[in-house]
Design a protein around this motif. Sequence first.
Motif: not given
Length: 957
Positions: A14-24, A429-443
């Motif tokens: 689940l832990l594949s991407t993203s820092v805790y940045a604000q999304t514009a 994630a696209v290649d294996i047809r799955e998603t990604i999640a933020a670290p806080k989600t994984v934990v």
Amino acid sequence: MRKLSNALAFAALLLSTSVYAQTASVATTAAKPFAQPWLYEGSDVPVDDSWTFGVLPNGLRYAVKKNDVPAGQVSIRVRIDAGALHENNDEQGFAHLIEHLSFRGSTFVPDGEAKRIWQRFGVTFGSDSNAQTTPTQTVYKLDLPNATTEKLDESVKIISGMIRNPRISPTALNAERAIVLAELRENSGAQMVYSDALRQHAFQGQRLANRSTIGTPETLQAADAIRLNAFHDRWYRPENAVVVMAGDMEPAQLANLVQKYFNDWKGKGPVAPEPSFGDPTPQGTPARVLIEPTLPTTVSIAYLRPWRKVNDTIAYNEQLLIDALALQIINRRLEVQARGGGNYLFAEIAQEDISRTADATLVSVTPVGDKWEAATRDVRAVISDAIMTAPSVADIEREKTLFGNALRTMLDSYPFEAAAKQADDIVNAVDIRETIAAPKTVVRVYEAMKDKFTPERLLSSTQKLFQADVTRLMLSSPTQVPDADKRALAALNASVAANKAARLSENTLGFAALPTLGAPGKLVAQDTVSSLQMTRLELSNGVRALLYPNKAESGQIRVLVRFGRGYQAVNPDQGNLLWAGPLVLPENGIGKIKRTEIDQMVNGRRIELNFSVDDDAFQFGANTRPDDLADQLTLIATKLEHPGWDPAPVERAKALATSGYASFEMSATSVLQRDLEYLLRNKDPRWKAATPAEVAKIDAAKFESFWKPLMAQGPVEVMLFGDFDKAMAIAALEKSFGAIAPRAPLPTSMAARDVRFPDPTSTPIRLTHRGASDQAAAVVAWPTGGGIAGISEGRQLETLAAIFRDRLFEKFRAEQAASYSPDMAANWPLNFNSGGYLMAYTQVKPADVERFYAFADAVAADLIANPVSADELQRAVEPTKQAIERAASGNTFWLNQLKGATYEPERFAALGKLYSDYNNVTPAILQALAKRYFVKDKAWKLVVAPQSGDGQASGAR
């Protein structure tokens, strides 16, 4: 402390991407409205809102985010859902060939110009700009440093042209085909034979079995521009494309560039359905034996199940974590058995979804010598026990602690994780047809499911992992095996008794069990390196330290402990056991405590014990965290003061060195790996790869006799770079390294400090390999110098080498297609006053060796006769400067630059002029260096030629 097994990677699914940045906010009127981001369709995994997702009207999907690691860079990825599995039989290699052709030229740039443009922008070709073709995808990659709005716009424009309208003409094809055939030739050999055989055997009856990404000589030779353009039009379509951009720029700007350059892209012709990749089928042979003389004996077992696209839900990921923990329990048992001695050196089990072709449980075994049957039986006995009997609660808790540590480490690391990695994670994630999640989600998922790690569920998971529609075994042996097929099949199917003795003891030692150190030392001196905000200090027993507290990598501390004299600790004729240190010293325990007990002692904590030999010091390294720092320092200090001498790791290292030695002969490059450094150091025995006969003479007593005095003598320097409180770190140093006994001095002899370049050769030295007869390697080197006092000249020589390398690429590869990977290197040893060199090398056909030497001589002569142009100099210097700026954002860069500085303050001065040494180089300086060092009569040459001369590989296949 130990490396996590491949199975543990599933803890990070689940832990594949993203820092805790604000999304514009992004308003792109052309994007289709959607209720849920395209990556999360059919999933209840919480959306990682640091990414902005969108879909253009033509079906192209994109994901963009702001990430300023490293500052100023933007990473671009364009994924096309087309790889080797999308090729028809007569198109094998087309996907990879189009990848090559796309870089040559396109709508917006003439042939070869994209590389030059990006070099002027500071891009290093091969590392910052590259592409990769796999069985299921082709991915184009660019990491653009110093990404101004103008440079990024131009770069996205170039990439869009490469993807949409590459110049696939007969002229371009003929040029690039020769390069790909050179790549095929250079990569062929024992390792490719092995991987092809394993793929063909494991996936019998499936499309993957006969799909090598690079293709075959026959299909590549038969390729024409018309058919390649047809393949491109069939698969390079907006609905098959994903654009990912992450970097130091607002998401709205990145999204607008996607729209600007991809919005009007339209596919040509009807949409082609994806071919069926097929399911594992029991038809075929369950066991295969490969005889490959230059590879060690290995056994591979595959338990194969059909791959199916899943709904990537939280429940699905919970099961993946349970599966990973189940495999981790088995892998730990296998490693403990190997450490204790036995029939195998290494064994590991992993679960993988392979190329959307199979859900596989893979077992790999490296036996001791030719004991492959006993090794396979032993590994299967450990698996049998795991299938029959549930793990204990203590087993589960031990691995849960390790899991928690892994997740915490990833969470700590995430704020400074590079944008390039996060972009790659989206693509995967696209290649294996799955998603990604933020670290806080994984934990959060992990914490919520802790009660689900029950013995019953772990047992059920283990059983399912070894249930399969098809099970296959392949044995690779360097020698003929009597009744091979019958014995291999028996090794796969014979009943085995469950090995319950492989389970770990539930008695775990604490740090109190370590041998005791002396009384804490005292801080007796400290000063501040004001320009760098670093602190040098000395303890009462003579230990010195360099501390650099900073928040560049929040929650992490890089530890490097340097002691003794490294390669300078022994005279050349006494260095025959230096090679064994990195293999044995991390494994042979502390006092009477063995490595397995240490692993259990530090389980769930970020405490490591890595060992290496540098030119001027031996090194224990670790990456730890603030609340583990004190015990990390205690562990290394105790290792120095009370080293263990467990004989089992010595025997394991001997078996490993012996079994792998023949592999050095499998190709020209593997011979260089074995001998080149040794030869360039004038056959100094300290850098010689030990032969099996030499290894056989070693025993635990000789190892201890050699290493014990080296562990106890010479200066100690501790380097701490990262997120820590200085006062607390000093207190921890006083209690750990301050408590070791004062070290005896370890003076270095003149012979130990003397490293010499070999005498020039009138004719090349000739070595041979046992691989294919169309493979050779050629090396030419010129002596330079060494020493910290001359570091500025050493850096200038790196620029000269970069220009030489670029000419090799543009002429010897791109125009002449004589080699796929010609290269040039500059070596300036800081810790020796001589022994440096400039070295050009390549792989070629044996008939082209003299052609390479003539080309290298011509380049050297031109650099002597003519100053380089301002443009060529910029294309060499700018990537180096940008690489320095990016590397300087992390602590590893500073640590590597300053190791040894508490004893050699000249290193601070050398660091201070690092950037200017590259920035201030001029054509006149480079021409003067070329005149000084490219002296034809001082050149040293080496050729690695094939033993066989019949056009076939010499080893049995």
